[in-house]
Design an enzyme around this catalytic site. Structure first.
Site, short mmCIF file in Angstrom:
data_model
loop_
_atom_site.label_atom_id
_atom_site.label_comp_id
_atom_site.label_asym_id
_atom_site.label_seq_id
_atom_site.Cartn_x
_atom_site.Cartn_y
_atom_site.Cartn_z
N GLN A 31 -30.68 46.41 20.74
CA GLN A 31 -30.72 47.86 20.81
C GLN A 31 -29.60 48.32 21.71
OE1 GLN A 31 -35.10 48.03 21.72
NE2 GLN A 31 -35.06 49.73 20.27
N SER A 32 -29.02 49.48 21.41
CA SER A 32 -27.75 49.86 22.03
C SER A 32 -27.85 50.20 23.50
CB SER A 32 -27.13 51.05 21.27
OG SER A 32 -26.90 50.70 19.92
N THR A 33 -28.92 50.85 23.95
CA THR A 33 -29.02 51.32 25.32
C THR A 33 -30.35 50.90 25.93
OG1 THR A 33 -30.00 53.45 24.69
CG2 THR A 33 -27.58 53.30 24.76
#
Length: 434
Positions: A31-33
């Site tokens: 997941q990106s963040t």
């Protein structure tokens, strides 16, 4: 029945061979963040559930590996992603039979990273799989489709960044984008910025600007603050002690940033920096001209000084630089007219020279050496410094004689104002200590 279950996951496609099943099935989870990790838990559950899909394709549980070290890391390229690095290494060593992800953007949004992975998969005969099917990078048609998916993923990243930047700029143009408050300000729970509630913090900030207005140079202000034991109150912006007040000794960088910062004049500014690439490295350059800023909104914040004083301070900082166009600040030495004398022949600014063979710094000359320094020519002319200084001093004192009483009274008032400010600050420190 869900859309995913209608696909060929539940049947073992012909592309999956016994050789593939003898190797590892890698489920890549990302997941990106960190915010997505904490809030968007459904996406993480869907990605971890791909372990069951790997089993449905024919892999035994002991040969299924989950790589999730990149949770909270972007796939845009240029970031340190230990999980992706591990994945590429395993594929390159021929240990992986299939790489499974929820979508191609989980693997890489950077075209460079994506095509590197495709090339390694093709060489090692490693399959790629997502909810749409199983792909063989060594197959021409599958390779074209995978390349298209990677291109779309990279384009999505560009569109996401563009939308985010547009929203950020629109919010800044309304003066509503949150910025980190400098010393002397605090952020309210609702998002606004106000003056620091601590009276001593405010008093020190006002004293710094008053002394710069009086003394004219950062070094003189810094020396005065150090000589009188004045410290700056700065609040923590991050971490568990966020908002806590700490006292730090002043330094030249902090004072320069304070003098330049438009917030102290009540100006909301955004876009004061530009990123530049020099010698292969990214650097940020501060733009001094407000006309080059993206947002300039005066009278939006509480200020310590006026806009006119802020502009005068910027002019002083620029004049203190020793350049061909500016006289520079006063230097150590006995020369009275350092940086102020111009040559009567060529008009260039004359420099000051002291005798190197003597410890007496009172013996100096003013010389015009522009032609010599820049073109290797001869020195234009030079003057004995002591005589010129004495002549100018007499003229200045004669001009100031009628106003000598007023000047003396103004100097006495300044001394009294400094003493009062110092006494107030030290009384506040004693009160804080009690």
């Amino acid at each position: 029945m869900s859309v995913v279950s209608l696909r060929d996951w539940d049947r073992r496609p012909g592309k999956v061979t016994v050789e593939h099943c003898d190797r590892l099935a890698v489920v890549y989870v990302r997941q990106s963040t960190l915010r997505q990790v904490h809030e968007n838990t459904e996406s993480a559950k869907m990605q971890y559930a791909l372990v069951e899909r790997a089993a449905a394709l024919g892999w035994v549980p002991s040969r299924i590996v989950v790589i999730d070290e990149d949770m909270g890391h972007s796939a845009g390229g240029g970031q340190d992603r230990p999980g992706f690095t591990r994945l590429v290494s395993e594929v390159g060593l021929g240990h992986v039979g299939v790489v499974i992800g929820i979508e191609m953007s989980r693997l890489a949004r950077s075209g460079r990273d994506w095509h590197q992975l495709l090339e390694l998969c093709a060489l090692s005969r490693t399959l790629l799989a997502d909810p749409d099917g199983v792909y063989d990078p060594a197959d021409h048609n599958d390779r074209l489709l995978l390349g298209l998916k990677g291109t779309i993923s990279e384009a999505e990243l560009y569109l996401i960044k563009s939308r985010m930047w547009g929203g950020r700029l629109a919010k800044a143009q309304r003066g509503e984008l949150g910025i980190d408050p400098p010393a002397g300000y605090v952020r309210r729970p609702g998002g606004g910025i106000v003056l620091d509630p601590d009276a001593q913090v405010r008093e020190v900030i006002r004293l710094v600007f008053a002394k710069f207005e009086e003394l004219g140079t950062l070094h003189a202000v810094l020396s005065w603050l150090v000589a009188h034991g004045i410290e700056l109150g700065v609040r923590q912006l991050q971490g568990p002690e966020r908002g806590e007040l700490g006292w730090h000794r002043p330094n030249r960088t902090i004072l320069r940033n304070m003098i330049r910062n438009p917030i102290y004049a009540g100006i909301y500014a955004y876009g004061r920096k530009r990123s530049e690439f020099r010698a292969g490295r990214r650097r940020e350059r501060v733009l001094n001209d407000p006309a080059d800023w993206l947002v300039f909104l005066p009278d939006r914040l509480p200020g310590y000084i006026s806009i006119e004083q802020w502009r005068r301070n910027l002019v002083k900082l620029e004049a203190n630089r020793s350049t061909a166009a500016t006289p520079g600040s006063a230097r150590t030495g006995s020369a009275l007219l350092s940086g102020l004398v111009h040559c009567g022949r060529c008009g260039k600014r004359m420099t000051v020279g002291y005798r190197s063979d003597s410890a007496d710094r009172s013996r100096h000359i003013y010389r015009c050496d522009w032609e010599q320094a820049h073109y290797g020519g001869n020195c234009c002319q030079q003057l004995v410094g002591a005589c010129l200084d004495e002549y100018v001093a007499v003229q200045v004192l004669a001009a100031m004689a009628p106003a000598s009483l007023e000047v003396s009274l103004a100097a006495f008032a300044q001394v009294e104002a400094d003493r009062t400010a110092l006494e107030r600050i030290w009384a506040q420190r004693l009160e804080r200590a009690d």
